[in-house]
Enzyme design. Structure first.
Site, PDB file in Angstrom:
ATOM      1  N   ARG A 101       0.731  -1.270  -0.090  1.00 43.60           N
ATOM      2  CA  ARG A 101       0.105  -0.104  -0.147  1.00 43.60           C
ATOM      3  C   ARG A 101       1.387   1.493  -0.046  1.00 43.60           C
ATOM      4  NH1 ARG A 101      -5.795   1.352   3.535  1.00 43.60           N
ATOM      5  NH2 ARG A 101      -5.872   0.423   2.181  1.00 43.60           N
ATOM      6  N   HIS A 128      -7.347   0.621  -6.371  1.00 43.50           N
ATOM      7  CA  HIS A 128      -7.326  -0.168  -4.962  1.00 43.50           C
ATOM      8  C   HIS A 128      -8.410  -1.200  -5.228  1.00 43.50           C
ATOM      9  CE1 HIS A 128      -7.758  -1.017  -0.855  1.00 43.50           C
ATOM     10  NE2 HIS A 128      -8.641  -0.482  -0.738  1.00 43.50           N
ATOM     11  N   GLN A 131     -10.160  -4.155  -3.544  1.00 43.95           N
ATOM     12  CA  GLN A 131     -11.191  -3.383  -3.161  1.00 43.95           C
ATOM     13  C   GLN A 131     -12.205  -3.795  -3.605  1.00 43.95           C
ATOM     14  OE1 GLN A 131     -11.978  -1.758   0.217  1.00 43.95           O
ATOM     15  NE2 GLN A 131     -14.760  -2.562   0.039  1.00 43.95           N
ATOM     16  N   ASP A 230     -16.993   7.444  -1.073  1.00 41.63           N
ATOM     17  CA  ASP A 230     -15.285   7.185  -0.567  1.00 41.63           C
ATOM     18  C   ASP A 230     -15.682   8.110   0.134  1.00 41.63           C
ATOM     19  OD1 ASP A 230     -13.385   6.567   0.155  1.00 41.63           O
ATOM     20  OD2 ASP A 230     -12.463   7.250  -1.640  1.00 41.63           O
ATOM     21  N   CYS A 270     -16.366   2.071   0.552  1.00 40.95           N
ATOM     22  CA  CYS A 270     -15.479   1.233   0.539  1.00 40.95           C
ATOM     23  C   CYS A 270     -14.560   0.848   2.667  1.00 40.95           C
ATOM     24  CB  CYS A 270     -14.163   1.324   0.150  1.00 40.95           C
ATOM     25  SG  CYS A 270     -13.887   3.040   0.748  1.00 40.95           S
ATOM     26  N   ARG A 298     -13.696  -9.250   1.838  1.00 39.60           N
ATOM     27  CA  ARG A 298     -12.393  -8.050   1.839  1.00 39.60           C
ATOM     28  C   ARG A 298     -11.594 -10.005   2.421  1.00 39.60           C
ATOM     29  NH1 ARG A 298     -10.173  -2.977   1.999  1.00 39.60           N
ATOM     30  NH2 ARG A 298      -8.779  -4.358   0.949  1.00 39.60           N
TER      31      ARG A 298
END
Ligand code: CP
Ligand code: NVA
Length: 315
Positions: A101, A128, A131, A230, A270, A298
């Site tokens: 990340r 991402h 996700q 988001d 998310c 996830r």
């Protein structure tokens, strides 16, 4: 070497495999039915905060029989200027895979180019993908039912993405929607149109016009099967927080806006969420909000991704 740096790094066949394996792993959780990472250690390099990504990878790797090694970017020599290439070369001698990340997508690409082990993108400013796969699986679980075709259940569906329409989650949904055969409408302020990097990626993959952008949130949610938002201020953008909130306010997912989507539409985020900002608490609490299913999935979906990468490697 197979990596997972963006949604389209797995082809349609592999996507189907990830989804059906995720469903199987979810049903058989706790039975260690697939110790595909037995004897393996995976390094998790984080240059940003995380709850879901870190925990789901650590737990998932453990459940697949492997060991996860959490590395804060600033605690390793990478944070003091050692090159990403040498980091890749060294870790490749010591571990069996790397999750990273960080900020720039190019850093993840350079890591993968120099690595002799699979690399997984655990979020960049650009994308991402873990996700998005978990999100799509979450919707597909509902739409396909227990024995139905998960991937087919996504085809032709519409997602409306509201708020910050030129950062990682929006970009990833643009690419993901194209891969899943979904339609996507994004609504955000003027100046937040999806940017050059995602357009170049779409062009490179022959997916040029696969999204719509509007400044009208109602237009975007009309006929939508999923309403997605988001945070307005992503990690690394904290200094812009006030200006962003002022400009994105009209794109907050209120109960009224959510009601303008299809009557059975799902609400997705998310997480982490900021109730009262990008989404009203009432929407998070709506029975059609699936935000915690997304978070749980996830785990199952990433386990399936790791299994598929490991199979591609012949191990
Ligand atoms: N959604 C997500 O990636 O959450 P974290 O930042 O907590 O990992
Ligand atoms: N856009 C958010 C996503 C967090 C999971 C960020 O990058 O901070």
């Amino acid at each position: 070497m197979k990596h997972f740096l963006k949604e389209t790094d797995l082809g349609p066949g592999e996507l189907g495999k990830v989804f059906s394996l995720a469903r199987e792993l979810k049903r058989g959780r706790g039975r260690h039915s697939a110790p595909v990472l037995a004897g393996q250690t995976w390094a998790l390099i984080f240059a940003k905060s995380s709850t879901r990504t870190r925990v789901s990878f650590e737990v998932g790797i453990h459940e697949l029989g492997g060991h996860a090694l959490y590395l804060n970017r600033n605690d390793i020599q990478l944070g003091r200027g050692e090159s990403i290439e040498d980091t890749a070369r060294v870790l490749s001698r010591l571990v069996h895979g790397i999750v990273i990340r960080t900020f720039e997508q190019s850093e993840v690409e350079r890591l993968a180019a120099a690595a002799a082990v699979p690399v997984v993108n655990g979020l960049t400013d650009f994308l991402h993908p873990c996700q998005i796969y978990a999100d799509a699986f979450t919707a597909a679980e509902r739409w396909a039912g227990p024995g139905g075709d998960l991937v087919a259940s996504l085809r032709g569906r519409k997602i409306a993405f509201l708020g910050d329409t030129c950062f990682n989650m929006a970009n990833s949904w643009i690419l993901g929607a194209s891969l899943f055969g979904m339609r996507i409408s994004l609504a955000g302020p003027k100046g937040f149109e999806p940017g050059a990097q995602i357009r170049a990626q779409l062009n490179a993959e022959g997916r040029a016009a696969d999204f719509k952008f509007t400044t009208d949130p109602h237009e975007a949610v009309s006929g939508a099967d999923i309403v997605y938002t988001d945070v307005w201020t992503s990690m690394g953008k904290e200094e812009e927080s006030e200006g962003r909130a002022a400009r994105m306010r009209p794109y907050a997912v209120t109960a009224g806006l959510f009601a303008a989507a299809k009557p059975d539409a799902l609400f997705m985020h998310c997480l982490p969420a900021h109730p009262g900002h990008e989404v009203e608490q009432a929407v998070l609490d709506n029975p059609r909000s699936v935000v915690f299913d997304e978070a749980e999935n996830r785990l199952h979906v990433q386990k399936a991704i790791l299994a598929v990468l490991s199979e591609a490697r012949g191990g």
